[in-house]
Write a protein that holds these residues in place. Structure first.
Motif, PDB file in Angstrom:
ATOM      1  N   TYR A 227       0.840  -1.200   0.000  1.00 14.96           N
ATOM      2  CA  TYR A 227       0.000   0.000   0.000  1.00 14.96           C
ATOM      3  C   TYR A 227       0.874   1.249   0.000  1.00 14.96           C
ATOM      4  O   TYR A 227       1.923   1.284   0.654  1.00 14.96           O
ATOM      5  CB  TYR A 227      -0.911   0.001   1.230  1.00 14.96           C
ATOM      6  N   THR A 228       0.432   2.261  -0.725  1.00 20.45           N
ATOM      7  CA  THR A 228       1.180   3.525  -0.748  1.00 20.45           C
ATOM      8  C   THR A 228       0.966   4.332   0.524  1.00 20.45           C
ATOM      9  O   THR A 228       1.788   5.177   0.863  1.00 20.45           O
ATOM     10  CB  THR A 228       0.762   4.391  -1.951  1.00 20.45           C
ATOM     11  N   PHE A 229      -0.151   4.128   1.200  1.00 12.35           N
ATOM     12  CA  PHE A 229      -0.540   4.923   2.363  1.00 12.35           C
ATOM     13  C   PHE A 229      -0.532   6.410   2.027  1.00 12.35           C
ATOM     14  O   PHE A 229      -0.207   7.258   2.859  1.00 12.35           O
ATOM     15  CB  PHE A 229       0.352   4.612   3.578  1.00 12.35           C
ATOM     16  N   SER A 230      -0.888   6.703   0.807  1.00 14.19           N
ATOM     17  CA  SER A 230      -0.949   8.092   0.329  1.00 14.19           C
ATOM     18  C   SER A 230      -1.871   8.115  -0.883  1.00 14.19           C
ATOM     19  O   SER A 230      -1.873   7.167  -1.678  1.00 14.19           O
ATOM     20  CB  SER A 230       0.444   8.584  -0.076  1.00 14.19           C
ATOM     21  N   PRO A 231      -2.668   9.178  -1.066  1.00 11.57           N
ATOM     22  CA  PRO A 231      -3.560   9.222  -2.233  1.00 11.57           C
ATOM     23  C   PRO A 231      -2.828   9.451  -3.546  1.00 11.57           C
ATOM     24  O   PRO A 231      -3.300   9.034  -4.597  1.00 11.57           O
ATOM     25  CB  PRO A 231      -4.503  10.392  -1.909  1.00 11.57           C
ATOM     26  N   ASN A 232      -1.653  10.087  -3.490  1.00 15.10           N
ATOM     27  CA  ASN A 232      -0.984  10.479  -4.735  1.00 15.10           C
ATOM     28  C   ASN A 232       0.487  10.110  -4.821  1.00 15.10           C
ATOM     29  O   ASN A 232       1.048  10.109  -5.923  1.00 15.10           O
ATOM     30  CB  ASN A 232      -1.104  12.004  -4.920  1.00 15.10           C
TER      31      ASN A 232
END
Length: 307
Positions: A235-240
């Motif tokens: 998971y990036t754990f960030s929207p962008n």
């Protein structure tokens, strides 16, 4: 920067009983040498100190995104510890401190980590299962990307053994669920660092996996995470941000042998997660205080004023 969401990364079942000795065992996964404070500290400071972030973006993004996940792992284990110390869920808070002269917590003097009650009211702190504090000596951030990645691979492999040993000492569903989830996610992180080392050195270090040779299919608490494909996701754990790690985790790379097969994938954002359990107040231990009804009244007024 970090954004906080009021959920745990995984849904934890309520404890069947109050079990402070089980909570002490789980503390090893928080403040032990291979615990979540160590993985968080290593990756966080490596990501802060990372050189040539733009030119080595896939590697920087990998370490940075796993840092955010590890912060959630610290939260998950901490909640598991507090839940085991607290006991089964209870919908109501006590409103009377009771007779404190009658030694209402007499049994707490005999638990192996008595400081968790005396100093922390049943909460968690960054110590190991014997109460020894976690310390900065467990952090490696050399500035050399290969050395740091190799250290991280070792750290995750050690943590898998660590988690299994703790799992084998527990019977309560809360502690076992924490271990089962972290065994799956720790396997992901070890795999990710192995693939990063493969990309940067050409050495097929993923052939060393799984190390240690833990068969997750034999651990009941791992099954739903394997079935839903958690072992294939980062998971990036960030929207962008942090999407460039897909150059390492993805691109046709497959799940480890022995796990359900499928292609590795990077997922924007974070896992759905689960609720944070409410811990019942214990007025005789002054948590939150000896006369909690007064504090609840103040909090209710503040809440209404904020709406």
């Amino acid at each position: 920067m970090f954004m906080r969401v009021d959920k745990l990364q995984a849904e934890l079942p309520a404890p069947k009983k109050k079990d402070p000795n089980a909570a002490a065992a789980l503390q090893e996964l928080l403040g032990g040498k291979y615990g979540e404070m160590s993985t968080l500290g290593n990756y966080m400071f490596q990501s802060f100190n990372f050189r040539s972030k733009d030119k080595l973006k896939p590697f920087y993004h990998l370490v940075a995104s796993i840092t955010a996940e590890e912060l959630g792992h610290v939260e998950l284990v901490s909640n598991g510890v507090a839940m085991l110390n607290n006991g089964p869920d209870n919908d109501g808070d006590e409103t009377d401190g009771g007779d404190i002269s009658d030694a209402p917590h007499e049994l707490m003097k005999d638990i192996r980590l008595a400081a968790s009650f005396y100093s922390n009211g049943g909460g968690s702190t960054p110590v190991n299962s014997n109460g020894a504090p976690w310390n900065n000596d467990f952090i490696t951030t050399t500035g050399n990307v290969v050395t740091d990645l190799l250290h991280n691979f070792h750290l995750e492999c050690g943590a898998r053994l660590h988690k299994l040993r703790v799992y084998e000492t527990l019977t309560d569903p809360t502690g076992r669920e924490v271990c089962g989830y972290l065994l799956v996610r720790g396997s992901v992180h070890a795999h990710a660092y192995a693939l990063a080392l493969k990309q940067i050195t050409g050495v097929e270090i993923e052939k060393m996996l799984p190390t240690p040779n833990i068969n997750l299919s034999k651990i009941p608490e791992c099954q739903k995470y394997l079935d839903e494909g958690s072992h294939r996701r980062l998971y990036t754990f960030s929207p962008n941000d942090y999407k460039s790690m897909s150059g390492i985790w993805g691109g046709g790379e497959m799940a480890l042998p022995g796990d359900p097969q499928g292609e590795l994938e990077v997922v924007d954002g974070m896992p759905e997660g689960g609720k944070i359990h409410q811990l019942t107040g214990v007025p005789s231990a002054f948590t939150p205080d000896y006369a909690p009804e007064e504090m609840f009244e103040i909090a209710e007024k503040l809440y209404k004023k904020s709406r």
